[in-house]
Design a protein around this motif. Structure first.
Motif, PDB file in Angstrom:
ATOM      1  N   MET A 124       1.266 -43.851  19.484  1.00 28.31           N
ATOM      2  CA  MET A 124       0.939 -42.708  18.863  1.00 28.31           C
ATOM      3  C   MET A 124       2.354 -42.063  18.034  1.00 28.31           C
TER       4      MET A 124
ATOM      5  N   TYR B  89      -6.773 -49.636  26.077  1.00 27.52           N
ATOM      6  CA  TYR B  89      -5.738 -48.802  25.122  1.00 27.52           C
ATOM      7  C   TYR B  89      -4.639 -49.819  25.076  1.00 27.52           C
TER       8      TYR B  89
ATOM      9  N   TYR C 135       1.132 -32.205  13.488  1.00 24.27           N
ATOM     10  CA  TYR C 135       1.219 -33.220  14.448  1.00 24.27           C
ATOM     11  C   TYR C 135       1.995 -33.514  15.499  1.00 24.27           C
TER      12      TYR C 135
ATOM     13  N   ASP D 257      -6.027 -45.119  16.342  1.00 25.02           N
ATOM     14  CA  ASP D 257      -5.171 -45.278  17.618  1.00 25.02           C
ATOM     15  C   ASP D 257      -5.886 -43.971  18.354  1.00 25.02           C
ATOM     16  N   ARG D 258      -6.146 -42.923  18.005  1.00 28.48           N
ATOM     17  CA  ARG D 258      -6.752 -41.858  18.698  1.00 28.48           C
ATOM     18  C   ARG D 258      -8.243 -42.234  19.181  1.00 28.48           C
TER      19      ARG D 258
END
Length: 184
Positions: free
Chosen positions: A26, A99, A162, A88-89
């Protein structure tokens, strides 16, 4: 606004690169988004500031083509990195046990590299509307506002949206600033 954009995005890059806790997919993508936002804004704003100061809107044909090439390159990259961040989220939320296997460092680097060659069509709706509409249907004031929004405001807000609201980034910046102030 330009200085806020560059400073905010540089702080994110610095925080992610110096704090080992932020060496995750992330934050890797956030740092890349910050770099691209700096490049995107730096493609147009310096010429815009020169135009404002000299009261001239002149640009050479070569300069215009070069500026458009890099602007579109970074705009596409910005959009694709946002898409990769969404993926990714998605993986983190929908497949939390897998993950770390799915989002390994090799895949993250590959996704960022692929970002340089993929075009996201949504961004071009605004660009096409601004740059390709006929003079008769174009309102110069609304065109200028739209141009500033997608060339300056969005990259300026990305660090705040973000990252700078994120407690991990805040902590990394706090540690970084404390470390730097104790050196002085």
């Amino acid at each position: 606004m330009y200085l806020i954009t560059v400073l905010g995005n540089l702080l994110i890059i610095l925080a992610v690169s110096t704090d080992a806790h932020l060496h995750t997919p992330m934050y890797f993508f956030l740092a890349n988004l910050s770099f691209v936002d700096i490049c995107l804004t730096s493609t147009t704003v310096p010429k815009m500031l020169q135009n404002i100061q000299t009261q001239s809107k002149a640009i050479t044909y070569e300069g215009c083509i070069t500026q458009m090439y890099f602007f579109l390159l970074f705009a596409v990259l910005d959009d694709f990195i946002l898409t990769v961040m969404a993926y990714d989220r998605y993986v983190a939320i929908c497949h939390p046990l897998h993950y770390t296997v799915l989002m390994n460092p090799r895949l993250c680097v590959l996704l960022v590299l692929v970002s340089w060659v993929i075009i996201v069509a949504l961004f071009y709706c605004t660009c096409i509307g601004v740059y390709l509409s006929t003079a008769g249907t174009q309102n110069s004031h609304s065109t200028a506002i739209a141009s500033v929004i997608y060339t300056v405001v969005t990259p300026m807000l990305n660090p705040f949206i973000y990252s700078l609201r994120n407690k991990d980034i805040k902590m990394a910046l706090k540690i970084l600033f404390e470390r730097e102030t104790t050196k002085v």
